[in-house]
Write a protein that holds these residues in place. Structure first.
Motif, PDB file in Angstrom:
ATOM      1  N   ASP A 117      -5.401   0.945  12.809  1.00  0.00           N
ATOM      2  CA  ASP A 117      -6.510   1.792  13.234  1.00  0.00           C
ATOM      3  C   ASP A 117      -5.971   2.854  14.181  1.00  0.00           C
ATOM      4  N   SER A 145       0.347  11.704   4.638  1.00  0.00           N
ATOM      5  CA  SER A 145       1.563  10.901   4.476  1.00  0.00           C
ATOM      6  C   SER A 145       2.542  11.073   5.629  1.00  0.00           C
ATOM      7  N   GLY A 194       0.820  -1.197   0.000  1.00  0.00           N
ATOM      8  CA  GLY A 194       0.000   0.000   0.000  1.00  0.00           C
ATOM      9  C   GLY A 194       0.852   1.243   0.000  1.00  0.00           C
ATOM     10  N   PRO A 195       0.248   2.397   0.278  1.00  0.00           N
ATOM     11  CA  PRO A 195       1.024   3.640   0.346  1.00  0.00           C
ATOM     12  C   PRO A 195       2.057   3.587   1.458  1.00  0.00           C
ATOM     13  N   THR A 196       3.209   4.155   1.209  1.00  0.00           N
ATOM     14  CA  THR A 196       4.295   4.156   2.185  1.00  0.00           C
ATOM     15  C   THR A 196       4.923   5.532   2.286  1.00  0.00           C
ATOM     16  N   ARG A 216       4.477   1.478   6.229  1.00  0.00           N
ATOM     17  CA  ARG A 216       3.178   1.314   5.576  1.00  0.00           C
ATOM     18  C   ARG A 216       2.141   2.150   6.316  1.00  0.00           C
ATOM     19  N   LEU A 217       1.299   2.811   5.556  1.00  0.00           N
ATOM     20  CA  LEU A 217       0.366   3.771   6.143  1.00  0.00           C
ATOM     21  C   LEU A 217      -1.064   3.264   6.256  1.00  0.00           C
ATOM     22  N   ASP A 218      -1.345   2.044   5.777  1.00  0.00           N
ATOM     23  CA  ASP A 218      -2.741   1.629   5.622  1.00  0.00           C
ATOM     24  C   ASP A 218      -3.166   0.468   6.512  1.00  0.00           C
ATOM     25  N   LEU A 219      -2.384   0.135   7.528  1.00  0.00           N
ATOM     26  CA  LEU A 219      -2.682  -1.080   8.281  1.00  0.00           C
ATOM     27  C   LEU A 219      -3.222  -0.838   9.685  1.00  0.00           C
TER      28      LEU A 219
END
Length: 280
Positions: free
Chosen positions: A95, A230, A13-15, A90-93
């Motif tokens: 909560d 980001s 995902g986005p990093t 990683r930015l999407d994992l």
């Protein structure tokens, strides 16, 4: 030393990727603590190397603080000290962390750099008539942005939030302290967050604010110098005293030089200062 990744696998995902190099001169030997690695709960691959005179490697012991903040403490001999840090996050994992009862109590109290008790009456008058917590938080951040000029060298490490309030000048640290101070004066929990921020110009370490809205911490950046989506958390505290980039414990240091690069992949997000952004 190599730091173990928080989770295995190749980023999909986005990093955000970070490269930091710091150099200083140790005048008197002693302990030096650094707060510059990404927060310990993040999904990341990272490495940290600390070297002393003549490139001799030094051991850095890790000390865990609140909100997944990590210090790395070095017994530093006299001579040149260098720190090299590399990370991909990683930015999407994750909560976002919930707002706890302890947070609601401690993060409305005055602190060293955020003397909110000294501006309560004025803040209540200046921001009267706004009942929605998120609208209030955005109004405070916009107020700080509109009335503060980003001016390197206008403040020093001993200045609290009242200095930029009175002078209308400061750097990211001052914007964050002033935002936190005003929110706490309005009885809104707020905390200081150090981050790496792709798109920041000039590139450096950065300081932003989290404010409690219901059960969620939402991200504010009154400087508006980089997209929040980001950013990567390094430290979280009451103010800058809790997450100082470098702290000496018996050691005496000379001036330090630091080079920081932070990049977003695949693309730098577009920033909307009114959008809800939460930080992992």
């Amino acid at each position: 030393m190599a730091l173990s990744p928080a989770a295995g696998g190749t980023p999909a995902g986005p990093t955000t990727s970070v490269a930091l190099d710091l150099r200083t001169e140790i005048v008197t030997a002693g302990e030096v603590a650094f707060c510059l690695t990404d927060a310990g709960h993040l999904d990341r691959d990272e490495s940290l190397a600390v070297t002393g005179p003549d490139g001799h490697p030094l051991d850095a012991r890790e000390v865990g603080l609140h909100h997944h903040t990590h210090l790395h403490v070095v017994d530093a001999p006299r001579g040149e000290l260098s720190v090299r840090y590399r990370a991909t996050v990683r930015l999407d994992l994750l909560d976002p962390a919930p707002v706890t009862d302890a947070d609601r109590f401690t993060d409305v109290l005055p602190s060293r750099y955020c003397p909110s008790d000294r501006v309560q009456g004025w803040a209540a008058s200046e921001f009267a008539g706004v009942d929605d917590p998120w609208d209030l938080a955005r109004r405070v951040a916009a107020w700080v942005h509109d009335r503060t000029a980003y001016t390197p060298g206008s403040t020093d490490a001993g200045d609290d939030a009242l200095v930029p309030l009175h002078t209308g000048q400061g750097v990211c640290r001052d914007y964050a302290h002033l935002t936190v101070t005003l929110l706490r004066a309005l009885e809104v929990p707020a905390r200081y967050v150090s981050v790496y921020a792709p798109g920041l110009d000039p590139m450096d370490a950065h300081a932003v604010v989290e404010t409690a809205v219901g059960d969620e911490w939402r991200l504010l950046d009154a400087t508006r110098l980089a997209p929040r989506a980001s950013m990567v958390r390094t430290g979280t505290g009451r103010d800058a005293a809790d997450v100082a980039l470098m702290t000496t414990l018996g050691a005496e240091t000379g001036p330090f030089a630091m080079d920081v690069t932070a990049t977003a992949d695949p693309d730098l997000p577009v920033e909307d200062p009114d959008a809800v952004v939460v930080l992992g």
